[in-house]
Design a protein around this motif. Structure first.
Motif, short mmCIF file in Angstrom:
data_model
loop_
_atom_site.label_atom_id
_atom_site.label_comp_id
_atom_site.label_asym_id
_atom_site.label_seq_id
_atom_site.Cartn_x
_atom_site.Cartn_y
_atom_site.Cartn_z
N ALA A 106 0.83 -1.20 0.00
CA ALA A 106 0.00 0.00 0.00
C ALA A 106 0.87 1.25 0.00
O ALA A 106 1.85 1.35 0.74
CB ALA A 106 -0.92 0.00 1.22
N CYS A 107 0.48 2.22 -0.82
CA CYS A 107 1.16 3.52 -0.85
C CYS A 107 0.16 4.57 -1.31
O CYS A 107 -0.84 4.24 -1.95
CB CYS A 107 2.39 3.49 -1.74
N ALA A 114 8.85 7.72 -8.05
CA ALA A 114 9.86 6.80 -7.53
C ALA A 114 9.30 5.84 -6.50
O ALA A 114 9.81 4.72 -6.34
CB ALA A 114 11.02 7.59 -6.92
N THR A 115 8.23 6.24 -5.78
CA THR A 115 7.66 5.36 -4.76
C THR A 115 7.06 4.10 -5.37
O THR A 115 7.47 2.98 -5.02
CB THR A 115 6.62 6.11 -3.92
N PRO A 116 6.11 4.21 -6.29
CA PRO A 116 5.61 2.99 -6.92
C PRO A 116 6.69 2.28 -7.73
O PRO A 116 6.67 1.05 -7.85
CB PRO A 116 4.46 3.46 -7.80
N CYS A 124 7.17 -6.24 -6.43
CA CYS A 124 5.84 -6.20 -5.85
C CYS A 124 4.92 -5.28 -6.64
O CYS A 124 5.32 -4.70 -7.64
CB CYS A 124 5.93 -5.76 -4.39
N THR A 125 3.68 -5.14 -6.17
CA THR A 125 2.68 -4.36 -6.89
C THR A 125 2.13 -3.26 -5.99
O THR A 125 1.67 -3.55 -4.88
CB THR A 125 1.51 -5.27 -7.35
N PRO A 126 2.14 -2.00 -6.44
CA PRO A 126 1.57 -0.93 -5.63
C PRO A 126 0.06 -1.06 -5.48
O PRO A 126 -0.64 -1.36 -6.45
CB PRO A 126 1.92 0.34 -6.43
N PHE A 127 -0.43 -0.87 -4.27
CA PHE A 127 -1.86 -0.80 -3.98
C PHE A 127 -2.12 0.64 -3.58
O PHE A 127 -1.74 1.07 -2.49
CB PHE A 127 -2.22 -1.77 -2.85
N LEU A 128 -2.74 1.40 -4.47
CA LEU A 128 -2.85 2.84 -4.27
C LEU A 128 -3.99 3.19 -3.33
O LEU A 128 -5.09 2.62 -3.41
CB LEU A 128 -3.05 3.54 -5.61
N VAL A 129 -3.71 4.17 -2.45
CA VAL A 129 -4.62 4.57 -1.40
C VAL A 129 -4.93 6.06 -1.54
O VAL A 129 -4.06 6.85 -1.92
CB VAL A 129 -4.01 4.28 -0.01
N GLU A 133 -7.64 15.69 2.63
CA GLU A 133 -7.59 17.06 2.09
C GLU A 133 -6.25 17.74 2.36
O GLU A 133 -5.93 18.73 1.69
CB GLU A 133 -8.73 17.89 2.66
N ASP A 134 -5.47 17.23 3.32
CA ASP A 134 -4.14 17.76 3.55
C ASP A 134 -3.06 16.91 2.89
O ASP A 134 -1.87 17.05 3.19
CB ASP A 134 -3.88 17.90 5.05
N LEU A 135 -3.51 16.01 2.01
CA LEU A 135 -2.63 15.20 1.15
C LEU A 135 -1.83 14.16 1.91
O LEU A 135 -0.77 13.73 1.44
CB LEU A 135 -1.72 16.11 0.31
N HIS A 136 -2.33 13.74 3.07
CA HIS A 136 -1.74 12.64 3.82
C HIS A 136 -2.47 11.34 3.50
O HIS A 136 -3.66 11.36 3.16
CB HIS A 136 -1.82 12.90 5.33
N LEU A 137 -1.78 10.22 3.64
CA LEU A 137 -2.39 8.92 3.43
C LEU A 137 -3.69 8.79 4.23
O LEU A 137 -3.72 9.05 5.43
CB LEU A 137 -1.41 7.82 3.86
N ASP A 138 -4.77 8.40 3.56
CA ASP A 138 -6.08 8.28 4.19
C ASP A 138 -6.25 6.85 4.73
O ASP A 138 -6.58 5.93 3.99
CB ASP A 138 -7.17 8.60 3.17
#
Length: 415
Positions: A106-107, A114-116, A124-129, A133-138
């Motif tokens: 998860a990312c 560069a992260t994915p 591995c495979t990115p699982f997008l999250v 509203e403040d652009l932090h991981l939900d």
């Protein structure tokens, strides 16, 4: 009527006078924090003719070895490993932790490509999250869409802002998966008195040109896990017994260096020498970042029409970028208007910009899908990024530069 006659009040995008005429300072224009002592350190390494990190000297006498020891002390970690980039630092952490190839990791949907890419590099495979509203991981989104195939969480301290590590690590512990930190954009920043990159199993950092430590390319990882470290050392390019140099006080915690591939992600001695010298002035550079950001954000926090990004805790940011949203407005126009005023600004989610910090431009993950279909996968993240304006804040900014930014944002917001 007076404002219409006054060229300084009319927006530059509409033919008025811009707030500033000099280029906005950024790393690609040479606005970097490098001193004469740093140049001399690099020259010293060049004149030694010993550029490869594994030569006849003991580990503790090489530039790379000394840099790693100094980074361990700075971050308060058991180990540090200097490598060729932040991307490889993250990928090595995942591989060395034994995350099975093919696993989901998860990312967030807002991070640099560069992260994915590091996740893909690790097999591995990115699982997008979604992000909030403040652009932090939900985390609410991650919890709602949890998949048992997710074997790790890669949290990102994007644009220098700390993620909520207490919440992330608690959730990861609940699910029984490790946390890795992409601290590439936040080298030296802290959360509640603890340095980012030290909360998870391992943290990856970059020393690319616009980072807090700058040698053009490069990176490092930090960890307290000796087995992970040992495997990362071998994977990075320690061969024929060179792993033992990293454990001068005893035997490495793995039996052999022949069970792992050699990926040649090492750092060289010249870059390490430059970084070691820069490390002496890192606290000063961090203060410049932090002071500039605080000055600008405090001056603009109550400006109508914009919502300044909020940290998860007081002071939990590096200060390398000023991000705000234009809720319900035209953020692409707002960024364009700032550029005309002489401020380097970018609408993160602009349709006219192939910004690789937004997930829908990571086409290697979405073969054959159109942009609208990709954006629909994370609709809230798409909306927030479409509203977001990003202004880079070099540590070399003067008070006058900061005042120009403040004036320009107020001018455009008040139009």
């Amino acid at each position: 009527m007076q404002s219409e006659r006054d060229g300084s009040a009319r927006l530059a995008i509409n033919g008025g006078d811009p707030v500033r005429h000099d280029p906005w300072p950024t790393y690609d224009k040479g606005a970097v924090f490098v001193h004469r002592e740093d140049e001399e350190a690099a020259l010293r390494a060049i004149r030694s003719h010993l550029y490869f990190r594994y030569d006849y000297r003991p580990q503790q006498e090489t530039e790379c070895g000394r840099l790693e020891a100094e980074l361990s002390r700075y971050f308060g970690t058991r180990h540090a490993l200097a490598v060729s980039s932040g991307t490889t630092a993250i990928a090595l952490s995942i591989m060395a932790a034994g995350i099975p190839p093919g696993s989901l990791i998860a990312c967030p949907g807002f991070t640099f490509v560069a992260t994915p890419s590091a996740i893909v590099l690790a097999g591995c495979t990115p699982f997008l999250v979604e992000v909030d509203e403040d652009l932090h991981l939900d985390l609410d989104d991650l919890r709602a869409r949890w998949n048992p195939e997710i074997k790790a969480i890669l949290v990102v301290h994007m644009r220098g802002f700390a993620a909520d590590m207490a919440a992330v690590t608690a959730f990861a512990a609940e699910k029984g998966v490790p946390v890795f930190e992409d601290a590439v954009p936040a080298l030296g920043a802290e959360l509640d008195g603890r340095k980012l990159g030290t909360f998870g199993l391992a943290g990856g950092f970059s020393t690319q040109s616009d980072k807090s430590l700058n040698c053009g390319e490069g990176g490092f990882l930090v960890t307290d896990d000796s087995e992970l470290f040992a495997r990362a050392v071998v994977l990075s390019g320690a061969y024929e017994g060179r792993l033992k140099r990293h454990f001068p006080g005893g035997d490495p915690p793995i039996d052999t260096d022949l069970d792992l591939p050699l990926l040649s992600f090492r750092m060289d001695e010249i870059r390490a020498a430059l970084l070691r010298s820069e490390l002496d002035r890192l606290p000063l550079r961090l203060k410049c970042f932090h002071d500039n950001y605080t000055y600008v954000s405090e001056a603009l926090k109550d400006v109508p029409r914009i919502a300044v990004r909020r940290p998860v805790a007081p002071g939990a940011f590096l200060g390398e970028a000023f991000i705000f949203r234009v809720p319900g407005g035209d953020a692409a126009w707002f960024a364009d208007a700032l550029c005309h005023e002489g401020i380097g600004a970018r609408n993160l989610g602009s349709d006219r910009d192939t910004n690789v910090r937004v997930f829908w431009n990571w086409r290697f993950l979405f073969r054959g899908q159109d942009v609208a279909s990709i954006q629909a996968l994370l609709p809230r993240t798409t909306r927030y990024l479409r509203e977001a304006v990003d202004v880079p804040l070099s540590s070399s900014l003067s008070v006058e530069d900061c005042d120009h930014l403040i004036e320009a944002v107020r001018k455009v917001a008040g139009s």
